[in-house]
Design a protein around this motif. Structure first.
Motif, PDB file in Angstrom:
ATOM      1  N   MET A   1       0.819  -1.208   0.000  1.00  0.00           N
ATOM      2  CA  MET A   1       0.000   0.000   0.000  1.00  0.00           C
ATOM      3  C   MET A   1       0.852   1.256   0.000  1.00  0.00           C
ATOM      4  SD  MET A   1      -3.078  -0.861  -0.319  1.00  0.00           S
ATOM      5  CE  MET A   1      -3.919   0.706   0.014  1.00  0.00           C
ATOM      6  N   PRO A  11      -9.300   6.609  -2.940  1.00  0.00           N
ATOM      7  CA  PRO A  11      -8.386   6.469  -4.072  1.00  0.00           C
ATOM      8  C   PRO A  11      -8.887   7.331  -5.229  1.00  0.00           C
ATOM      9  CG  PRO A  11      -9.869   4.606  -3.985  1.00  0.00           C
ATOM     10  CD  PRO A  11     -10.195   5.457  -2.787  1.00  0.00           C
ATOM     11  N   PHE A 114     -27.105   7.455 -16.341  1.00  0.00           N
ATOM     12  CA  PHE A 114     -27.100   6.044 -16.735  1.00  0.00           C
ATOM     13  C   PHE A 114     -25.669   5.590 -17.011  1.00  0.00           C
ATOM     14  CE2 PHE A 114     -30.972   7.995 -18.717  1.00  0.00           C
ATOM     15  CZ  PHE A 114     -31.870   7.563 -17.763  1.00  0.00           C
ATOM     16  N   PRO A 115     -24.932   5.245 -15.954  1.00  0.00           N
ATOM     17  CA  PRO A 115     -23.508   4.912 -16.151  1.00  0.00           C
ATOM     18  C   PRO A 115     -23.280   3.693 -17.048  1.00  0.00           C
ATOM     19  CG  PRO A 115     -24.010   5.264 -13.832  1.00  0.00           C
ATOM     20  CD  PRO A 115     -25.319   5.208 -14.546  1.00  0.00           C
ATOM     21  N   VAL A 184     -30.572  13.855 -19.598  1.00  0.00           N
ATOM     22  CA  VAL A 184     -31.207  13.385 -18.369  1.00  0.00           C
ATOM     23  C   VAL A 184     -30.344  13.749 -17.160  1.00  0.00           C
ATOM     24  CG1 VAL A 184     -32.056  11.364 -17.145  1.00  0.00           C
ATOM     25  CG2 VAL A 184     -32.383  11.533 -19.594  1.00  0.00           C
ATOM     26  N   ARG A 188     -31.614  15.790 -13.888  1.00  0.00           N
ATOM     27  CA  ARG A 188     -31.824  15.072 -12.636  1.00  0.00           C
ATOM     28  C   ARG A 188     -30.732  15.255 -11.596  1.00  0.00           C
ATOM     29  NH1 ARG A 188     -36.318  14.088 -11.035  1.00  0.00           N
ATOM     30  NH2 ARG A 188     -35.630  12.317  -9.818  1.00  0.00           N
ATOM     31  N   GLU A 520     -15.891   8.971  -6.914  1.00  0.00           N
ATOM     32  CA  GLU A 520     -17.203   9.618  -7.071  1.00  0.00           C
ATOM     33  C   GLU A 520     -17.109  11.140  -6.992  1.00  0.00           C
ATOM     34  OE1 GLU A 520     -20.038   7.556  -4.576  1.00  0.00           O
ATOM     35  OE2 GLU A 520     -20.417   6.173  -6.242  1.00  0.00           O
TER      36      GLU A 520
ATOM     37  N   MET B   1      -7.206  -0.646   2.431  1.00  0.00           N
ATOM     38  CA  MET B   1      -7.856  -1.356   1.328  1.00  0.00           C
ATOM     39  C   MET B   1      -9.356  -1.486   1.571  1.00  0.00           C
ATOM     40  SD  MET B   1      -6.620  -2.426  -1.516  1.00  0.00           S
ATOM     41  CE  MET B   1      -7.347  -3.195  -2.942  1.00  0.00           C
ATOM     42  N   ILE B   4     -11.545   0.863  -0.125  1.00  0.00           N
ATOM     43  CA  ILE B   4     -11.623   0.670  -1.571  1.00  0.00           C
ATOM     44  C   ILE B   4     -12.651  -0.402  -1.908  1.00  0.00           C
ATOM     45  CG2 ILE B   4     -10.344  -0.036  -3.620  1.00  0.00           C
ATOM     46  CD1 ILE B   4      -7.861   1.127  -2.269  1.00  0.00           C
ATOM     47  N   HIS B   7     -16.413   0.290  -1.336  1.00  0.00           N
ATOM     48  CA  HIS B   7     -16.902   1.498  -1.984  1.00  0.00           C
ATOM     49  C   HIS B   7     -18.162   1.222  -2.800  1.00  0.00           C
ATOM     50  CE1 HIS B   7     -15.716   5.554  -3.125  1.00  0.00           C
ATOM     51  NE2 HIS B   7     -16.590   5.330  -4.090  1.00  0.00           N
ATOM     52  N   HIS B   8     -19.203   2.009  -2.579  1.00  0.00           N
ATOM     53  CA  HIS B   8     -20.398   1.858  -3.396  1.00  0.00           C
ATOM     54  C   HIS B   8     -20.261   2.696  -4.636  1.00  0.00           C
ATOM     55  CE1 HIS B   8     -22.506  -0.376  -0.426  1.00  0.00           C
ATOM     56  NE2 HIS B   8     -22.146   0.496   0.475  1.00  0.00           N
ATOM     57  N   HIS B   9     -20.445   2.073  -5.765  1.00  0.00           N
ATOM     58  CA  HIS B   9     -20.307   2.866  -6.984  1.00  0.00           C
ATOM     59  C   HIS B   9     -21.634   3.463  -7.414  1.00  0.00           C
ATOM     60  CE1 HIS B   9     -19.240   4.001 -11.081  1.00  0.00           C
ATOM     61  NE2 HIS B   9     -18.183   4.420 -10.424  1.00  0.00           N
ATOM     62  N   ALA B  10     -21.530   4.426  -8.334  1.00  0.00           N
ATOM     63  CA  ALA B  10     -22.695   5.245  -8.668  1.00  0.00           C
ATOM     64  C   ALA B  10     -23.836   4.460  -9.303  1.00  0.00           C
ATOM     65  CB  ALA B  10     -22.277   6.369  -9.595  1.00  0.00           C
ATOM     66  N   ASP B  11     -23.550   3.283  -9.905  1.00  0.00           N
ATOM     67  CA  ASP B  11     -24.658   2.602 -10.557  1.00  0.00           C
ATOM     68  C   ASP B  11     -25.592   1.914  -9.547  1.00  0.00           C
ATOM     69  OD1 ASP B  11     -22.553  -0.028 -11.966  1.00  0.00           O
ATOM     70  OD2 ASP B  11     -22.916   0.642  -9.935  1.00  0.00           O
ATOM     71  N   HIS B  13     -27.052   3.744  -7.586  1.00  0.00           N
ATOM     72  CA  HIS B  13     -27.982   4.846  -7.485  1.00  0.00           C
ATOM     73  C   HIS B  13     -29.215   4.560  -8.342  1.00  0.00           C
ATOM     74  CE1 HIS B  13     -29.135   9.123  -7.993  1.00  0.00           C
ATOM     75  NE2 HIS B  13     -29.381   8.747  -9.225  1.00  0.00           N
ATOM     76  N   ASP B  15     -32.960   6.041  -9.921  1.00  0.00           N
ATOM     77  CA  ASP B  15     -33.757   7.236 -10.171  1.00  0.00           C
ATOM     78  C   ASP B  15     -34.790   6.903 -11.250  1.00  0.00           C
ATOM     79  OD1 ASP B  15     -34.843   9.648 -10.806  1.00  0.00           O
ATOM     80  OD2 ASP B  15     -32.938  10.699 -11.077  1.00  0.00           O
ATOM     81  N   ALA B  18     -35.579   9.619 -13.845  1.00  0.00           N
ATOM     82  CA  ALA B  18     -34.555   9.714 -14.894  1.00  0.00           C
ATOM     83  C   ALA B  18     -34.783   8.631 -15.933  1.00  0.00           C
ATOM     84  CB  ALA B  18     -33.163   9.588 -14.292  1.00  0.00           C
TER      85      ALA B  18
END
Lengths: 535, 207
Positions: A1, A11, A114-115, A184, A188, A520, B1, B4, B7-11, B13, B15, B18
Motif C-alpha cells: 500500500m 483512491p 445512466f452509467p 437526463v 436530474r 465519485e 484497502m 476501496i 466502496h459503493h459505486h454510482a450505478d 444509485h 432514479d 430519470a
C-alpha cells in the motif's frame, strides 16, 4: 500500500481497483471519467490515423500529375479521411471526452444518470468504428463516395459502401445514447442550489448538443438503412433509374449532417467559454446571452441544411429561404465571439497555454465563420461550390474550431485529468508551430477554390501549383507542431509531476476537488450558492 | 484497502424519473426515425399519386384492420398490467403481460401470412416481378416492405423487452415498489402501436 500513501482517504479514479483490475477494470468501468478517457485514447488513435491520411493526400497534391497514388486510391483515401475524422473524431469529439469527464463534476454529480448505458455507448462507438474500418478490407475495396455517400453514385459504385454506411448507423446510435444520457443527467443530477442558470456554460452547450443528437441523428440513421436496403435488395429509393429521387437523399442526409456540424462545434464553443473567464480572471460577459445563443444555434441550425444544395436543384424560393436562415444562424455564433472578447475587456489576463489555444480558436473560427457566409450567399456559392474553398472553410470550422477547442480543453483540463502539469514553454512552442502550419495549410485553399480548383481531385492544372506547394509545406509544419504538442503531453503524463488541484485558479466545481478526482468526484455533494464564474 | 473494496459505486444509485425521461427521449428518436420515412412516403406519393392509389388496392384491408385491432388491444393490456402492479397484483400483471406478448405474436403471424402471400406471387424486394413494375408501383411496395419490415423489427424488440419484464415480475425484481422497467417497456409498446396507427392508413386506407 506504499504507493497509496495519500493524506486523502479515497483512491483517485486512476488507481481505483474495483471488482476487476487493470485493463479489465477499464473495459468494464462505469465511471464517467474512465469512460471519458476510453473515448480520449480511442479518438486520438483515429485522429492521428486521419492526420496521416491527410498528409498523404497533401503530398499527392504537391504538384500536378501522379505523385504517390492514382485516382482511385485518392478517392478511397479522402473518403476514409472524411469518415474517420467526421464520424470517429469530431462528432463524438469534445462532448464524448470532456463532456463525459467533466459534465457530472461541473454540475456537482457523482456520475451521469445512466452509467452502464454510458459504457455501452463507448462499445457501440468502437463497434461502429470497426465496421467502418472493415469496409476498407472487405468486399470489393474501399468506398470511394466521399463521406457524404451521395446517391446515385453510392448505389452504383462497386466498392464496399454497405459496411461504411452500416458503421455510420451504429455510430449514430452511440451518439444518440450519449446525448440522451447527458440531457437526463442535467435534468436530474444538478447539485443542490445549482439552478439551470447557474450551470457552467460548457454544460449548457452539451445540453443543446444533446438535443441535436437526439433529434437529427435518427433521420440520417434511417436514410443509411435505406441506402443499405437499396444496395442489398434493389429497393429503389434514391436511384432515378427506378423512380427514386437522389435530391431527396441529399435532403435527408443534410437534415442530419448540417446539425451535426453544430454537434461538433457547440461543445467546442462551450469548452472555450470555460477557458476564457478563468484566464481573464473575470466573470463571463453575458451569461444568459451565451445560453440563449447555444440553444438558438441548436434550433436554427436545424433549418439550414438546404445551403449544401444550392446547386443541386431547388426552387429559387427554397434557395433564398435557406440562404436567409444560414445568415441568421451566424448571429448567435457572432454573439458568442462578442461575449468572449467582451469578457477579456478590462480582465487581468493570465496568458497561459489554454488561453492561447482559446485565442487561436477565436481567430481561426472567425475565418471559418466568415468564409461560411461566402458559401451561404447564393451568387458566390455558385462560383465556389465543390471547390477547394469549401474544403478550406470546413477545415477552418471543424479542425480550426473543434480541433483547437479539443486541444485547448486538453491543455486546460490536463492537470485535473491526470494530476500532472506539462512543460508550458514546449506546449506554447508546439501551439505556435501548429498554428502557423494550420494557416499555411488551409489558407491557400481559399485562393485555390476561388481560382477554380475543384475538391476531391488528385490532379490539377499547373496554374494551381504554387499555392498547392505552400499548402503541402503547411501540412508538414502543422504535423511538426502536433508531434511537439503530443510528445510534450505524453512526457508530462509519464513524468513524476506534482499534484496541483487548481493550477489556473479556476472557479467552477472541477477545481474544488482533488487532481486526479476521486472515484465519485466529491467527498460530499457541494451546495451551490452562486453562478459559475464569480471572480 | 477496506475503503476501496466497500466502496459503493454510482450505478447503485436509482432514479425512476430519470429512467422515464430517458425513455421518452428515446421515443422521440424513434418517432424521428419513422418521421424520415414518412417524409419519403409523402414525397413519392406526391410524385406518383395514381400508381400509389392503384397499388394500395393490392393490400388486404381486413388483414390490416385485424392487426390494428390486435395492437390496440395489446396497448390496453399492457396499460392494465401497469395498473395491476401498482395495486401489487402480481398475478394480474403477469397475465396481462402474457396476453400482450401473445397478441404481439398473433400480429407477427398475420404479417407472415400477409407478406407470404405477396412472396408467393413473386412480390418481394429484388424479385423479377418487382423490378419490372412501374416506378410508382415499385416505390409503393418498396416503402411497404421497408416500413412494415422496420415496424416488425420494433415489434420483436418490444416483445423482447416485455419478455424480460415478465420474467422480472415473476422473480420479483419488478414489483409494486419498483416498476420503472414495466412502465418503460409499456411506453415502448405504445410507441410500436402508435407507429402502426400511422402505417395502417398510409398503406391500406388512403385513396
Amino acid at each position: 500500500m506504499a504507493e497509496h500513501n495519500h493524506t486523502k482517504h479515497e483512491p483517485n479514479y486512476l488507481e481505483y481497483q474495483g471488482k476487476h483490475k487493470g485493463l479489465l477494470g477499464w473495459l468494464t468501468t462505469t465511471d464517467h471519467k474512465r469512460i471519458g478517457l476510453l473515448y480520449f485514447y480511442s479518438m486520438m488513435t483515429f485522429f492521428l490515423a486521419g492526420v496521416v491520411m491527410g498528409l498523404l493526400m497533401k503530398f499527392e497534391l504537391i504538384s500536378p500529375g501522379e505523385q504517390i497514388m492514382g485516382a482511385q486510391t485518392y478517392n478511397g483515401l479522402f473518403t476514409l479521411h472524411g469518415l474517420t475524422m467526421i464520424f470517429l473524431f469530431v462528432i463524438p469529439g469534445v462532448a464524448a471526452v470532456y463532456g463525459n469527464f467533466f459534465l457530472p463534476i461541473l454540475i456537482g454529480a457523482k456520475d451521469v444518470s445512466f452509467p452502464r448505458l454510458n459504457l455501452m455507448s463507448w462499445y457501440l462507438y468502437i463497434f461502429g468504428a470497426i465496421v467502418v474500418l472493415a469496409s476498407q478490407f472487405m468486399g470489393d475495396g474501399p468506398p470511394d463516395t466521399g463521406w457524404t455517400f451521395y446517391a446515385p453514385y453510392s448505389l452504383k459504385t462497386n466498392t464496399n459502401v454497405v459496411a461504411a454506411v452500416t458503421g455510420a448507423f451504429i455510430l449514430g446510435f452511440s451518439s444518440i445514447l450519449t446525448g440522451l444520457n447527458f440531457i437526463v443527467t442535467m435534468h436530474r443530477l444538478r447539485a443542490p442550489g445549482m439552478g439551470w442558470l447557474r450551470m457552467p456554460l460548457f454544460a449548457w452547450s452539451l445540453y443543446g448538443t444533446g438535443w441535436i443528437q437526439l433529434l437529427a441523428t435518427p433521420v440520417v440513421g434511417v436514410t443509411f438503412l435505406m441506402v443499405v436496403a437499396e444496395r442489398l435488395l434493389g429497393i429503389g429509393f434514391f436511384d432515378p433509374a427506378i423512380g427514386g429521387d437522389p435530391i431527396l437523399y441529399q435532403h435527408l442526409f443534410w437534415i442530419y449532417s448540417h446539425p451535426a456540424v453544430y454537434i461538433m462545434i457547440l461543445p467546442a464553443m462551450g469548452a472555450i467559454t470555460e477557458i476564457i473567464p478563468t484566464f481573464a480572471r473575470k466573470t463571463i460577459f453575458g451569461y444568459t446571452a451565451i445560453v440563449i445563443s447555444s440553444m438558438a444555434i441548436a434550433f436554427v441550425g436545424y433549418f439550414v441544411w438546404g445551403h449544401h444544395m444550392f446547386t443541386s436543384g431547388m426552387s429559387s424560393t427554397s434557395r433564398w429561404v435557406f440562404s436567409l436562415l444560414t445568415f441568421l444562424v451566424a448571429i448567435p455564433s457572432a454573439i458568442k465571439v462578442f461575449n468572449w472578447t467582451a469578457t477579456l475587456y478590462k480582465g487581468s489576463i493570465n496568458i497561459q497555454t489554454p488561453f492561447l489555444w482559446a485565442i487561436g480558436f477565436i481567430f481561426v473560427f472567425m475565418i471559418g465563420g466568415f468564409s461560411g457566409l461566402v458559401l451561404g450567399s447564393l451568387a458566390t456559392d455558385i462560383h465556389v461550390h465543390d471547390t477547394a474553398f469549401v474544403v478550406a472553410h470546413f477545415h477552418y470550422i471543424v479542425f480550426g474550431g473543434t480541433g483547437f477547442a479539443f486541444f485547448g480543453a486538453l491543455h486546460y483540463w490536463f492537470p485535473k485529468m491526470w494530476g500532472k502539469i506539462y512543460n508550458t514553454k514546449v506546449a506554447n512552442l508546439g501551439l505556435l508551430i501548429f498554428f502557423i502550419g494550420f494557416n499555411l495549410l488551409y489558407f491557400p485553399m481559399f485562393y485555390l477554390g476561388l481560382m477554380g480548383m475543384p475538391r476531391r481531385y488528385y490532379d490539377y492544372l499547373p496554374m494551381f501549383e504554387n499555392a498547392n506547394v505552400l499548402s503541402t509545406v503547411g501540412s508538414w509544419i502543422m504535423a511538426t507542431g502536433l508531434i511537439i504538442i503530443i510528445v510534450n503531453l505524453v512526457r508530462a503524463r509519464k513524468g513524476s509531476g506534482r499534484e496541483i488541484d487548481n493550477p489556473w485558479d479556476g472557479k467552477t466545481l472541477e477545481w474544488t476537488i482533488a487532481s486526479p478526482p476521486i472515484v465519485e468526484n466529491f467527498e460530499e455533494i457541494p451546495v451551490v450558492e452562486h453562478g459559475p464564474y464569480e471572480y | 484497502m477496506d475503503t476501496i473494496t466497500t466502496h459503493h459505486h454510482a450505478d447503485a444509485h436509482r432514479d425512476d424519473t430519470a429512467a422515464k425521461i430517458g425513455m421518452w427521449l428515446f421515443i422521440f428518436t424513434e418517432i424521428l426515425l419513422f418521421g424520415g420515412l414518412f417524409i419519403v412516403y409523402a414525397v413519392y406519393r406526391f410524385k406518383n399519386p395514381v400508381a400509389f392509389d392503384l397499388a394500395h388496392q393490392e393490400l388486404s384491408i381486413p388483414m390490416g384492420l385485424i392487426n390494428t385491432i390486435i395492437l390496440l388491444v395489446s396497448s390496453a393490456t399492457v396499460a392494465v398490467s401497469i395498473s395491476a402492479i401498482q395495486k401489487n397484483d402480481k398475478k394480474m400483471t403477469m397475465a396481462m403481460l402474457g396476453i400482450t406478448l401473445l397478441l404481439a405474436l398473433v400480429f407477427l403471424v398475420n404479417k407472415y401470412f400477409e407478406w407470404g402471400s405477396k412472396f408467393e406471387h413473386g412480390m418481394y424486394p429484388g424479385s423479377d416481378l418487382m423490378t419490372n413494375l412501374s416506378n410508382g408501383d415499385m416505390l409503393f411496395f418498396s416503402l411497404y416492405f421497408f416500413m412494415t419490415g422496420l415496424h416488425g423489427v420494433h415489434i420483436i424488440v418490444g416483445m423482447i423487452l416485455l419478455g424480460i419484464t415478465l420474467f422480472k415480475v415473476k422473480t420479483g425484481a419488478v414489483n409494486s415498489g419498483k416498476y420503472a422497467l414495466l412502465e418503460n417497456s409499456g411506453l415502448y409498446w405504445h410507441l410500436v402501436d402508435l407507429i402502426w396507427i400511422f402505417l395502417f392508413p398510409l398503406f391500406y386506407l388512403i385513396h
